[in-house]
Design a protein around this motif. Structure first.
Motif, PDB file in Angstrom:
ATOM      1  N   ALA A   8       0.821  -1.213   0.000  1.00  0.00           N
ATOM      2  CA  ALA A   8       0.000   0.000   0.000  1.00  0.00           C
ATOM      3  C   ALA A   8       0.856   1.263   0.000  1.00  0.00           C
ATOM      4  CB  ALA A   8      -0.935  -0.002   1.202  1.00  0.00           C
ATOM      5  N   CYS A   9       2.147   1.120   0.260  1.00  0.00           N
ATOM      6  CA  CYS A   9       3.052   2.268   0.269  1.00  0.00           C
ATOM      7  C   CYS A   9       3.458   2.709  -1.136  1.00  0.00           C
ATOM      8  CB  CYS A   9       4.302   1.955   1.086  1.00  0.00           C
ATOM      9  SG  CYS A   9       3.949   1.780   2.839  1.00  0.00           S
ATOM     10  N   LEU A  10       3.122   1.921  -2.151  1.00  0.00           N
ATOM     11  CA  LEU A  10       3.532   2.261  -3.514  1.00  0.00           C
ATOM     12  C   LEU A  10       3.135   3.682  -3.922  1.00  0.00           C
ATOM     13  CD1 LEU A  10       4.869   1.581  -6.169  1.00  0.00           C
ATOM     14  CD2 LEU A  10       2.727   0.480  -6.889  1.00  0.00           C
ATOM     15  N   PRO A  11       1.892   4.126  -3.705  1.00  0.00           N
ATOM     16  CA  PRO A  11       1.567   5.508  -4.096  1.00  0.00           C
ATOM     17  C   PRO A  11       2.451   6.540  -3.379  1.00  0.00           C
ATOM     18  CG  PRO A  11      -0.435   4.276  -3.654  1.00  0.00           C
ATOM     19  CD  PRO A  11       0.711   3.410  -3.221  1.00  0.00           C
ATOM     20  N   PHE A  12       2.804   6.234  -2.151  1.00  0.00           N
ATOM     21  CA  PHE A  12       3.682   7.128  -1.393  1.00  0.00           C
ATOM     22  C   PHE A  12       5.069   7.173  -2.038  1.00  0.00           C
ATOM     23  CE2 PHE A  12       6.604   7.951   2.140  1.00  0.00           C
ATOM     24  CZ  PHE A  12       6.098   9.169   2.580  1.00  0.00           C
ATOM     25  N   TYR A  13       5.606   5.992  -2.405  1.00  0.00           N
ATOM     26  CA  TYR A  13       6.915   5.937  -3.066  1.00  0.00           C
ATOM     27  C   TYR A  13       6.881   6.673  -4.404  1.00  0.00           C
ATOM     28  CZ  TYR A  13       8.041   2.183   0.274  1.00  0.00           C
ATOM     29  OH  TYR A  13       8.262   1.438   1.399  1.00  0.00           O
ATOM     30  N   ILE A  14       5.787   6.488  -5.151  1.00  0.00           N
ATOM     31  CA  ILE A  14       5.656   7.168  -6.448  1.00  0.00           C
ATOM     32  C   ILE A  14       5.678   8.678  -6.243  1.00  0.00           C
ATOM     33  CG2 ILE A  14       4.088   7.628  -8.377  1.00  0.00           C
ATOM     34  CD1 ILE A  14       3.203   4.653  -8.159  1.00  0.00           C
ATOM     35  N   ARG A  15       4.940   9.169  -5.269  1.00  0.00           N
ATOM     36  CA  ARG A  15       4.903  10.618  -4.994  1.00  0.00           C
ATOM     37  C   ARG A  15       6.287  11.125  -4.597  1.00  0.00           C
ATOM     38  NH1 ARG A  15       3.995  15.400  -6.009  1.00  0.00           N
ATOM     39  NH2 ARG A  15       3.354  16.782  -4.339  1.00  0.00           N
ATOM     40  N   LEU A  16       6.986  10.357  -3.775  1.00  0.00           N
ATOM     41  CA  LEU A  16       8.339  10.726  -3.358  1.00  0.00           C
ATOM     42  C   LEU A  16       9.262  10.844  -4.567  1.00  0.00           C
ATOM     43  CD1 LEU A  16      10.388  11.129  -0.971  1.00  0.00           C
ATOM     44  CD2 LEU A  16      10.743   8.646  -1.072  1.00  0.00           C
ATOM     45  N   ILE A  17       9.193   9.892  -5.472  1.00  0.00           N
ATOM     46  CA  ILE A  17      10.029   9.901  -6.676  1.00  0.00           C
ATOM     47  C   ILE A  17       9.649  11.077  -7.565  1.00  0.00           C
ATOM     48  CG2 ILE A  17      10.564   8.617  -8.789  1.00  0.00           C
ATOM     49  CD1 ILE A  17      10.244   6.029  -7.030  1.00  0.00           C
ATOM     50  N   GLU A  18       8.365  11.325  -7.713  1.00  0.00           N
ATOM     51  CA  GLU A  18       7.906  12.458  -8.531  1.00  0.00           C
ATOM     52  C   GLU A  18       8.405  13.793  -7.969  1.00  0.00           C
ATOM     53  OE1 GLU A  18       6.547  12.343 -11.428  1.00  0.00           O
ATOM     54  OE2 GLU A  18       6.213  10.179 -11.440  1.00  0.00           O
ATOM     55  N   MET A  19       8.573  13.879  -6.653  1.00  0.00           N
ATOM     56  CA  MET A  19       9.051  15.114  -6.013  1.00  0.00           C
ATOM     57  C   MET A  19      10.569  15.258  -6.105  1.00  0.00           C
ATOM     58  SD  MET A  19       6.698  15.120  -2.532  1.00  0.00           S
ATOM     59  CE  MET A  19       8.135  15.588  -1.613  1.00  0.00           C
ATOM     60  N   GLY A  20      11.246  14.260  -6.667  1.00  0.00           N
ATOM     61  CA  GLY A  20      12.703  14.343  -6.790  1.00  0.00           C
ATOM     62  C   GLY A  20      13.446  13.558  -5.724  1.00  0.00           C
ATOM     63  N   GLY A  21      12.721  12.790  -4.922  1.00  0.00           N
ATOM     64  CA  GLY A  21      13.353  11.989  -3.884  1.00  0.00           C
ATOM     65  C   GLY A  21      13.441  10.537  -4.272  1.00  0.00           C
ATOM     66  N   LEU A  22      13.806   9.708  -3.304  1.00  0.00           N
ATOM     67  CA  LEU A  22      13.831   8.272  -3.544  1.00  0.00           C
ATOM     68  C   LEU A  22      13.821   7.505  -2.233  1.00  0.00           C
ATOM     69  CD1 LEU A  22      17.396   7.180  -4.674  1.00  0.00           C
ATOM     70  CD2 LEU A  22      16.880   9.539  -4.261  1.00  0.00           C
ATOM     71  N   PRO A  23      13.201   6.320  -2.269  1.00  0.00           N
ATOM     72  CA  PRO A  23      13.294   5.441  -1.114  1.00  0.00           C
ATOM     73  C   PRO A  23      14.614   4.687  -1.211  1.00  0.00           C
ATOM     74  CG  PRO A  23      11.888   4.446  -2.776  1.00  0.00           C
ATOM     75  CD  PRO A  23      12.319   5.783  -3.306  1.00  0.00           C
ATOM     76  N   LEU A  24      15.287   4.502  -0.109  1.00  0.00           N
ATOM     77  CA  LEU A  24      16.540   3.748  -0.101  1.00  0.00           C
ATOM     78  C   LEU A  24      16.409   2.533   0.807  1.00  0.00           C
ATOM     79  CD1 LEU A  24      19.275   6.528   0.264  1.00  0.00           C
ATOM     80  CD2 LEU A  24      18.592   5.316  -1.818  1.00  0.00           C
ATOM     81  N   HIS A  25      16.991   1.431   0.395  1.00  0.00           N
ATOM     82  CA  HIS A  25      17.096   0.257   1.264  1.00  0.00           C
ATOM     83  C   HIS A  25      18.282   0.551   2.168  1.00  0.00           C
ATOM     84  CE1 HIS A  25      17.081  -4.407   1.515  1.00  0.00           C
ATOM     85  NE2 HIS A  25      16.505  -3.837   2.555  1.00  0.00           N
TER      86      HIS A  25
END
Length: 190
Positions: A8-25
């Protein structure tokens, strides 16, 4: 339920990427109002490092760090932790992480077990590839429901963001031992 919550976090990750950020492991360590990300694949030692770092270091999380362009602009980035889903899924843990604290991101470290503790600065290209790989590890289990073209677009955008981050932020390979004081190397290069 935990697996569904993670997806369910996918939309959150997509928004983060669209804003110029990224999720990191990555694990996220803070000292004062600054933080460092310790990126690596599963089993690399993120959790071990997060639990071993002494005061004044504080582990904000040990699995996922969310990196976003800072509010100050000028190439600054901020980071905050996300829950460690595997703790809940496999261990039924009741441990909590500080997911509300957002600090200035000072540097990123790509973890590599070694015979001695040593931090070595990476070139921008190598840094971008490593940061991008770390972001793809977070997306891998969540993008299965998306059309191929959307997945491709997200991956390209994530790589562009990783390139931008690597230009603005120092990225190091942190060679660490399980018994040494890797944090001294972090402090040395900061």
């Amino acid at each position: 339920r935990i697996s569904a919550l993670s997806e369910a976090c996918l939309p959150f990750y997509i928004r983060l990427i669209e804003m110029g950020g990224l999720p990191l492991h990555a694990a996220l360590l803070s000292r004062g109002d600054e933080s460092v990300a310790l990126a690596g694949s599963g089993g690399t030692g993120k959790s071990t490092c997060a639990h071993r770092a002494p005061r004044p270091w504080r582990a904000l999380g040990d699995d996922i760090a969310l990196v976003s362009p800072g509010k100050k602009g000028g190439g600054a980035y901020a980071a905050q932790s996300f829950p460690t889903w595997s703790d809940y899924y496999f261990k039924r843990s009741e441990k909590t992480w500080d997911v509300e604290t957002q600090n200035s991101l000072r540097a990123a470290f790509v973890l590599d077990r070694a015979e001695e503790d040593k931090a070595v600065r990476l070139g921008q290209g190598t840094a971008a590839v490593n940061l991008s790989r770390s972001g793809h590890q977070i997306l891998a289990g969540t993008v299965n429901s998306l059309p191929f073209q959307e997945v491709r677009r997200l991956r390209v955008k994530l790589f562009d963001n990783a390139c931008r981050l690597a230009r603005c932020l120092p990225v190091f390979r942190l060679k660490f031992t399980l018994t040494g004081s890797f944090w001294s190397e972090i402090e040395r290069v900061l």
